[in-house]
Design a protein around this motif. Structure first.
Motif, PDB file in Angstrom:
ATOM      1  N   VAL A  76     -25.988   6.243  -5.591  1.00  0.00           N
ATOM      2  CA  VAL A  76     -27.358   6.658  -5.879  1.00  0.00           C
ATOM      3  C   VAL A  76     -27.393   7.396  -7.200  1.00  0.00           C
ATOM      4  O   VAL A  76     -26.380   7.926  -7.676  1.00  0.00           O
ATOM      5  CB  VAL A  76     -27.926   7.570  -4.765  1.00  0.00           C
ATOM      6  CG1 VAL A  76     -27.996   6.804  -3.451  1.00  0.00           C
ATOM      7  CG2 VAL A  76     -27.075   8.822  -4.593  1.00  0.00           C
ATOM      8  N   THR A  91     -35.318  -0.727  -8.565  1.00  0.00           N
ATOM      9  CA  THR A  91     -34.798  -0.531  -7.216  1.00  0.00           C
ATOM     10  C   THR A  91     -34.488   0.950  -7.022  1.00  0.00           C
ATOM     11  O   THR A  91     -33.620   1.504  -7.710  1.00  0.00           O
ATOM     12  CB  THR A  91     -33.521  -1.367  -6.987  1.00  0.00           C
ATOM     13  OG1 THR A  91     -33.837  -2.748  -7.194  1.00  0.00           O
ATOM     14  CG2 THR A  91     -32.977  -1.167  -5.589  1.00  0.00           C
ATOM     15  N   LYS A 139     -21.740   7.571  -3.402  1.00  0.00           N
ATOM     16  CA  LYS A 139     -22.907   7.257  -2.589  1.00  0.00           C
ATOM     17  C   LYS A 139     -23.737   6.102  -3.133  1.00  0.00           C
ATOM     18  O   LYS A 139     -24.601   5.567  -2.453  1.00  0.00           O
ATOM     19  CB  LYS A 139     -23.809   8.498  -2.480  1.00  0.00           C
ATOM     20  CG  LYS A 139     -23.126   9.720  -1.887  1.00  0.00           C
ATOM     21  CD  LYS A 139     -22.712   9.495  -0.446  1.00  0.00           C
ATOM     22  CE  LYS A 139     -22.114  10.776   0.158  1.00  0.00           C
ATOM     23  NZ  LYS A 139     -21.688  10.575   1.556  1.00  0.00           N
ATOM     24  N   GLU A 195     -33.574   2.501  -4.012  1.00  0.00           N
ATOM     25  CA  GLU A 195     -32.494   2.782  -3.072  1.00  0.00           C
ATOM     26  C   GLU A 195     -31.874   1.478  -2.617  1.00  0.00           C
ATOM     27  O   GLU A 195     -32.576   0.476  -2.418  1.00  0.00           O
ATOM     28  CB  GLU A 195     -33.032   3.560  -1.870  1.00  0.00           C
ATOM     29  CG  GLU A 195     -31.958   4.066  -0.939  1.00  0.00           C
ATOM     30  CD  GLU A 195     -32.518   5.001   0.123  1.00  0.00           C
ATOM     31  OE1 GLU A 195     -31.811   5.253   1.117  1.00  0.00           O
ATOM     32  OE2 GLU A 195     -33.659   5.466  -0.041  1.00  0.00           O
ATOM     33  N   LEU A 196     -30.560   1.481  -2.434  1.00  0.00           N
ATOM     34  CA  LEU A 196     -29.838   0.272  -2.060  1.00  0.00           C
ATOM     35  C   LEU A 196     -28.797   0.614  -1.010  1.00  0.00           C
ATOM     36  O   LEU A 196     -28.064   1.594  -1.140  1.00  0.00           O
ATOM     37  CB  LEU A 196     -29.152  -0.328  -3.293  1.00  0.00           C
ATOM     38  CG  LEU A 196     -28.505  -1.709  -3.152  1.00  0.00           C
ATOM     39  CD1 LEU A 196     -29.566  -2.770  -2.879  1.00  0.00           C
ATOM     40  CD2 LEU A 196     -27.722  -2.061  -4.403  1.00  0.00           C
ATOM     41  N   SER A 197     -28.730  -0.197   0.044  1.00  0.00           N
ATOM     42  CA  SER A 197     -27.747  -0.006   1.099  1.00  0.00           C
ATOM     43  C   SER A 197     -26.837  -1.230   1.142  1.00  0.00           C
ATOM     44  O   SER A 197     -27.318  -2.363   1.082  1.00  0.00           O
ATOM     45  CB  SER A 197     -28.446   0.189   2.450  1.00  0.00           C
ATOM     46  OG  SER A 197     -27.502   0.316   3.493  1.00  0.00           O
ATOM     47  N   GLY A 198     -25.538  -1.009   1.254  1.00  0.00           N
ATOM     48  CA  GLY A 198     -24.606  -2.118   1.248  1.00  0.00           C
ATOM     49  C   GLY A 198     -23.722  -2.079   0.013  1.00  0.00           C
ATOM     50  O   GLY A 198     -23.881  -1.238  -0.877  1.00  0.00           O
ATOM     51  N   TYR A 199     -22.787  -3.011  -0.045  1.00  0.00           N
ATOM     52  CA  TYR A 199     -21.837  -3.018  -1.165  1.00  0.00           C
ATOM     53  C   TYR A 199     -22.518  -3.411  -2.467  1.00  0.00           C
ATOM     54  O   TYR A 199     -23.260  -4.382  -2.528  1.00  0.00           O
ATOM     55  CB  TYR A 199     -20.687  -3.991  -0.890  1.00  0.00           C
ATOM     56  CG  TYR A 199     -19.720  -4.091  -2.052  1.00  0.00           C
ATOM     57  CD1 TYR A 199     -18.816  -3.060  -2.303  1.00  0.00           C
ATOM     58  CD2 TYR A 199     -19.742  -5.183  -2.909  1.00  0.00           C
ATOM     59  CE1 TYR A 199     -17.940  -3.125  -3.378  1.00  0.00           C
ATOM     60  CE2 TYR A 199     -18.867  -5.255  -3.989  1.00  0.00           C
ATOM     61  CZ  TYR A 199     -17.973  -4.220  -4.211  1.00  0.00           C
ATOM     62  OH  TYR A 199     -17.123  -4.287  -5.284  1.00  0.00           O
TER      63      TYR A 199
END
Length: 286
Positions: free
Chosen positions: A152, A273, A150, A275-279
């Motif tokens: 995270v 950071t 995930k 939370e991060l979305s993406g590759y």
């Protein structure tokens, strides 16, 4: 699966020390305070107590702990890494048998001190394993699997699962020990956050006159890309470039040194950071 005898020998030594530390912690703090520390270790201790109190049977910690770790070990072999899992198995086996063998050394009977310092030692032992690419077993396998799948930091998720386990212990054996066990697990989790930073991320904004060179060194030391933004300085009214990049927290020092080696006058701003979305590239576990 490749072996580097010098490096892997160091990993084995660290794992053995961590196993001894965790076994001593269980015998000297956890059992003295009557705590249930969560995870597979906590479940093993809880099942021991259930067998002894309700069935009158004493079951060795090693038997229960090894059986409960069978599933997580499969997850490790299947989804994480073979060498990682083998080293983790070494930790599980040594810790399991030492917990049955070594004598208890009572340091204090103060339940609050036991909860805090026992949790700190537990977090230290787990962190030692993680820093040499191994784990203490159980829910650590699951946490790492979720972190890699995930992207995270999953340790707080595991804390939530552990609280559910401790609620069961509270219903069966009393809420005071269960509540102190939550303090133990919280202290352990905070030490993990401080010492183990692989799945935490840091954002860089770097103001520089050498954006291309900065991007190149960031990629060289961390395998992470970067974005060049065009800007204008408000004081000197001159053109400036801003390099934007996100890296793992354990790579921050390497990235800063690399940036300084290219442009010692660069203005470097770091931000946590959440939370991060993406590759996002994550170095694979061996």
């Amino acid at each position: 699966m490749k072996f580097s005898w010098k490096q892997d020998a160091k990993r084995v030594v660290v794992i053995c020390v961590a196993a001894v530390l965790m076994a001593v912690n269980i015998k000297s703090f956890v059992r003295t305070g009557g705590l249930y520390p969560g995870g597979v270790t906590g479940i093993s201790i809880l099942l021991q107590a259930i067998f002894e109190r309700f069935l009158g049977v004493e079951v060795p910690f090693s038997v229960i702990n090894l059986l409960l770790n069978a599933g997580p070990v499969y997850i490790g072999f299947r989804f994480i890494g073979k060498k990682f899992t083998l080293l983790s198995c070494l930790m599980i086996v040594i810790n399991s048998f030492l917990t049955d063998i070594i004598p208890a050394q009572i340091i204090t009977y103060d339940i609050l001190l036991i909860s805090i310092f026992g949790g700190i030692i537990n977090g230290l032992a787990i962190s030692m394993c993680l820093m040499v690419s191994a784990t203490s077993g159980g829910t650590d396998f699951i946490s790492i699997y979720l972190s890699e799948k995930k992207g995270v930091d999953a340790w707080n998720m595991i804390l939530g699962v552990n609280i559910v386990i401790l609620c069961i212990a509270g219903l069966l054996f009393g809420w005071d020990k269960a509540l102190y066990s939550i303090i133990f697990q919280y202290a352990s989790t905070q030490i993990l956050h401080i010492l183990y930073k692989r799945y935490q991320k840091q954002t860089f904004f770097i103001v520089t006159n050498k954006p291309k060179e900065i991007c190149d060194v960031i990629y060289a030391v961390s395998n992470h890309g970067a974005t060049i933004l065009e800007g204008k300085g408000s004081y000197g009214h001159c053109e400036r470039n801003v390099v934007y990049s996100v890296v793992s927290r354990d790579e921050v020092k390497k990235v800063v040194r690399a940036v300084r080696s290219v442009d010692e006058n660069a203005f470097v701003n770091q931000m946590k950071t959440d939370e991060l979305s993406g590759y996002f590239y994550q170095k694979p576990t061996d």
